[in-house]
Design a protein around this motif. Structure first.
Motif, mmCIF file in Angstrom:
data_model
loop_
_atom_site.group_PDB
_atom_site.id
_atom_site.type_symbol
_atom_site.label_atom_id
_atom_site.label_comp_id
_atom_site.label_asym_id
_atom_site.label_seq_id
_atom_site.Cartn_x
_atom_site.Cartn_y
_atom_site.Cartn_z
ATOM 1 N N ALA A 1 5.637 -5.234 2.008
ATOM 2 C CA ALA A 1 4.445 -5.066 2.835
ATOM 3 C C ALA A 1 4.184 -3.604 3.169
ATOM 4 O O ALA A 1 3.029 -3.151 3.192
ATOM 5 N N LEU A 2 5.241 -2.833 3.445
ATOM 6 C CA LEU A 2 5.075 -1.412 3.760
ATOM 7 C C LEU A 2 4.454 -0.650 2.593
ATOM 8 O O LEU A 2 3.574 0.202 2.783
ATOM 9 N N VAL A 3 4.897 -0.974 1.383
ATOM 10 C CA VAL A 3 4.335 -0.331 0.184
ATOM 11 C C VAL A 3 2.886 -0.769 -0.016
ATOM 12 O O VAL A 3 1.997 0.051 -0.278
ATOM 13 N N ILE A 4 2.645 -2.059 0.116
ATOM 14 C CA ILE A 4 1.292 -2.598 -0.067
ATOM 15 C C ILE A 4 0.323 -1.981 0.944
ATOM 16 O O ILE A 4 -0.827 -1.660 0.617
ATOM 17 N N GLY A 5 0.791 -1.809 2.187
ATOM 18 C CA GLY A 5 -0.052 -1.215 3.222
ATOM 19 C C GLY A 5 -0.517 0.177 2.840
ATOM 20 O O GLY A 5 -1.694 0.533 3.022
ATOM 21 N N GLN A 6 0.386 0.982 2.300
ATOM 22 C CA GLN A 6 0.015 2.334 1.868
ATOM 23 C C GLN A 6 -0.971 2.284 0.702
ATOM 24 O O GLN A 6 -1.943 3.048 0.670
ATOM 25 N N LEU A 7 -0.735 1.390 -0.247
ATOM 26 C CA LEU A 7 -1.614 1.294 -1.413
ATOM 27 C C LEU A 7 -3.033 0.881 -1.013
ATOM 28 O O LEU A 7 -4.024 1.389 -1.553
ATOM 29 N N ILE A 8 -3.140 -0.052 -0.042
ATOM 30 C CA ILE A 8 -4.455 -0.516 0.394
ATOM 31 C C ILE A 8 -5.143 0.552 1.238
ATOM 32 O O ILE A 8 -6.305 0.915 0.999
ATOM 33 N N TYR A 9 -4.434 1.077 2.243
ATOM 34 C CA TYR A 9 -5.055 2.013 3.195
ATOM 35 C C TYR A 9 -5.427 3.332 2.521
ATOM 36 O O TYR A 9 -6.478 3.902 2.810
ATOM 37 N N ARG A 10 -4.564 3.825 1.645
ATOM 38 C CA ARG A 10 -4.837 5.087 0.945
ATOM 39 C C ARG A 10 -5.793 4.893 -0.234
ATOM 40 O O ARG A 10 -6.207 5.864 -0.851
ATOM 41 N N ARG A 11 -6.093 3.621 -0.529
ATOM 42 C CA ARG A 11 -7.005 3.282 -1.636
ATOM 43 C C ARG A 11 -6.536 3.917 -2.944
ATOM 44 O O ARG A 11 -7.312 4.470 -3.722
ATOM 45 N N ILE A 12 -5.229 3.790 -3.160
ATOM 46 C CA ILE A 12 -4.642 4.367 -4.373
ATOM 47 C C ILE A 12 -5.027 3.530 -5.587
ATOM 48 O O ILE A 12 -5.363 4.074 -6.652
ATOM 49 N N ILE A 13 -4.989 2.214 -5.450
ATOM 50 C CA ILE A 13 -5.434 1.314 -6.523
ATOM 51 C C ILE A 13 -6.253 0.193 -5.890
ATOM 52 O O ILE A 13 -6.255 0.008 -4.679
ATOM 53 N N GLY A 14 -6.944 -0.591 -6.725
ATOM 54 C CA GLY A 14 -7.815 -1.647 -6.235
ATOM 55 C C GLY A 14 -7.058 -2.801 -5.604
ATOM 56 O O GLY A 14 -5.856 -3.002 -5.861
ATOM 57 N N LEU A 15 -7.784 -3.582 -4.790
ATOM 58 C CA LEU A 15 -7.169 -4.684 -4.050
ATOM 59 C C LEU A 15 -6.594 -5.748 -4.987
ATOM 60 O O LEU A 15 -5.538 -6.319 -4.715
ATOM 61 N N ALA A 16 -7.284 -6.019 -6.101
ATOM 62 C CA ALA A 16 -6.820 -7.058 -7.023
ATOM 63 C C ALA A 16 -5.445 -6.697 -7.603
ATOM 64 O O ALA A 16 -4.538 -7.534 -7.657
ATOM 65 N N LEU A 17 -5.282 -5.429 -8.022
ATOM 66 C CA LEU A 17 -4.009 -4.996 -8.591
ATOM 67 C C LEU A 17 -2.927 -4.949 -7.511
ATOM 68 O O LEU A 17 -1.768 -5.322 -7.757
ATOM 69 N N VAL A 18 -3.303 -4.512 -6.311
ATOM 70 C CA VAL A 18 -2.361 -4.495 -5.193
ATOM 71 C C VAL A 18 -1.845 -5.910 -4.916
ATOM 72 O O VAL A 18 -0.650 -6.130 -4.706
ATOM 73 N N SER A 19 -2.777 -6.867 -4.932
ATOM 74 C CA SER A 19 -2.402 -8.259 -4.673
ATOM 75 C C SER A 19 -1.432 -8.769 -5.722
ATOM 76 O O SER A 19 -0.438 -9.437 -5.393
ATOM 77 N N LEU A 20 -1.705 -8.447 -6.981
ATOM 78 C CA LEU A 20 -0.832 -8.882 -8.070
ATOM 79 C C LEU A 20 0.566 -8.284 -7.923
ATOM 80 O O LEU A 20 1.576 -8.993 -8.060
#
Length: 558
Positions: A172-191
């Motif tokens: 979750a900590l990694v996912i939070g950074q990926l979503i908030y920083r908009r490093i990659i899209g939500l679909a890829l983050v979810s996968l």
């Protein structure tokens, strides 16, 4: 009867309700406006007030309200037969929970994201607010203290779940950074998040971690409880996007995948409902189905805790007001789906009626154990997975949702202390760290006040169902008063609240007698306190409703 028929009837009814009934409620009753400036934008601070993607927020709201309760309640209530539990879950989700959750979210958003307790002071009056805040505090105290016991028990019983449960926090900590920083899209983050989470579930059985029975003179489950509250305290102070949002979002996806696995195995196996449709041979000491069914199944049909989440964290993150339909109503539908899965696992997940009866030999039996054992039986025989892996999957589902509810519940309890600081002009209580310390301290006093094992929260758990449903009814009262003031249709909230208040008061009176006969004077006194508070708040709300209707009629005549 085939479990598949029950499955499709339940899912079909909930899907139809979301596409039709929730649209009507959103457009004609609450009149959600996409142009309204929500508190998430008005008070954006990057910590609690954060405009959030509606799917991510749905994940937070859904998993926060779900917890273990929509598993425990239905898996206990099937002792009266699977049909009453099924009907209450389906119709409760459609006409009660969906309206309640959407209404609580709308009411809070329209009032600067105030909690339903604080909002009561503006809508009804200060006396009602004070009483309401006491009820809210009791509900949060019960949820946080007991869910700590539930998670600790699961981790002690299923050591294969320890790595997935705690590993999910790192994910979750990694996912939070990926979503908030908009490093990659939500679909890829979810996968990425789902693959990582299920990877942990797969390796969990090969890396079991067993807490010793005794550590520093304390039982193993007590150590887990202390660790859980330490973690929850830290999580409640972090900005929501760091841990709370991504953890809840990934858990929401995990639950739906888990339900798809359970439902898919059920379709392949096509088991019969071995439990009775109506159980005429309940064990001795089982209370009457009416009114106890309607408080035994709270989460999964309607729950006052949902209103606390809606007005506590979700309203502070709603990007557009129209998102309340997905977040609120579909969040309730998601929980209804989980409750439906619990009913099927606890009734069709046994080889015979004899096996089922052995599990349900007394009222209060079943619960999480019936869900895990019954669900593992269905998945193992339907999909061919090892039963240990299937049990780990379902245990992780239950523990993760109980954990996310604890995260949110402790944050909400912190808000309550901060609101008390605001109301009573106590500046020290308004500080987040101090309010969190008070929240954790009150939970630990309850948990360890009765012994070193930390299970003290279970002492007041028998009152959770009634107190929780009372809170739901009172929340609907506040929403109804707001609708009347605005000249909106009120019957869609008034009908459910009248039903809930009647059933809750009857349940409180029933429990009052049972506590007296059992000589349990602590619960007897607490029951009386809750009963008096409920009557007084209901009277205050009824007076406010009458006053508002009279004012509306006077304006119409003028």
């Amino acid at each position: 009867m085939s479990a598949i028929v029950i499955l499709f009837l339940g899912l079909g009814g909930m899907a139809l309700a979301y596409f039709l009934y929730s649209k009507f409620i959103a457009e004609k009753v609450f009149r959600l406006d996409s142009k309204f400036r929500t508190p998430a934008h008005e008070f954006e601070d990057g910590i609690d007030f954060v405009p959030t993607n509606r799917y991510v927020l749905w994940g937070h709201h859904f998993t926060s309200v779900a917890g273990a309760a929509p598993i425990v309640g239905p898996a206990i209530a099937v002792i009266w037969g699977w049909l009453p539990a099924f009907l209450w879950v389906v119709f409760g989700t459609i006409f009660f929970a969906g309206v309640h959750d959407t209404g609580a979210l709308w009411a809070s958003v329209r009032n600067r994201a105030k909690s339903v307790g604080a909002l009561t002071g503006d809508v009804v009056g200060k006396r009602a607010r004070s009483l309401f805040m006491v009820v809210i505090f009791l509900v949060l105290l019960m949820v946080n203290a007991v869910f700590g016991v539930v998670i600790a028990g699961l981790l002690m019983r299923f050591p294969s779940a320890v790595v997935p449960v705690w590993g999910a926090i790192a994910v979750a900590l990694v996912i939070g950074q990926l979503i908030y920083r908009r490093i990659i899209g939500l679909a890829l983050v979810s996968l990425i998040g789902v693959v990582a989470l299920y990877g942990l579930i797969i390796i969990g059985p090969s890396m079991p971690l067993q807490m010793p029975d005794q550590v520093a003179g304390l039982p193993g489950n007590a150590i887990w409880i202390l660790i859980l509250f330490g973690y929850a305290a830290i999580a409640s102070l972090l900005p929501v996007w760091v841990l709370l949002q991504p953890r809840d979002y990934i858990n929401g996806l995990q639950l739906f995948i888990g339900l798809i696995i359970l439902y898919g195995a059920l379709v392949i196996l096509n088991p019969a409902m071995v439990a009775p449709m109506i159980n005429d041979n309940v064990p001795a000491g089982t209370p009457s189905i009416i009114p106890l069914l309607f408080v035994t199944i709270a989460c999964g049909a309607i729950s006052g805790f949902h209103g606390l989440v809606a007005g506590g964290t979700s309203s502070k993150q709603l990007d557009k007001e129209t998102d309340a339909r997905l977040v609120g109503y579909f969040g309730a539908v998601g929980e209804g789906m989980l409750a439906l899965g619990a009913i099927l696992a606890a009734t069709a997940g046994f080889a015979s009626l004899t096996d089922w009866s052995a599990m349900y030999d007394a009222f209060g039996k079943g619960g999480v154990n019936a869900f895990v054992e019954g669900g593992a039986y269905i998945i193992s025989n339907g999909l061919g997975l090892p039963e240990t892996t299937a049990a780990t999957l379902l245990t992780v589902m239950a523990a993760l949702f109980a954990g996310t509810t604890m995260d949110t519940g402790l944050r909400l309890q912190r808000y309550i202390f901060q609101e008390w600081g605001e109301i009573y002009q106590q500046q020290w209580m308004k500080k987040p760290a101090m309010a969190t310390l008070l929240a954790v301290g009150s939970c630990l006093i309850l948990a360890f006040g009765a012994g070193a094992d930390g299970s003290g929260g279970l002492l007041i758990w028998p009152l959770f169902g009634t107190t929780n449903q009372l809170l739901a009814g009172l929340t609907l009262l506040v929403v109804t008063v707001m609708l009347v003031r605005l000249g909106r249709p009120m019957w869609f909230t008034l009908g459910p609240l009248l039903f809930l208040l009647v059933m809750t008061v009857l349940a409180l009176l029933t429990q009052l007698r049972s506590f007296y006969e059992a000589g349990n004077y602590f619960l007897l006194v607490l029951d009386i306190v809750v009963l008096i508070a409920s009557i007084l708040v209901a009277m205050e709300c009824a007076a406010a409703l009458k006053r508002v209707r009279r004012e509306s009629a006077t304006k119409a005549e003028g």
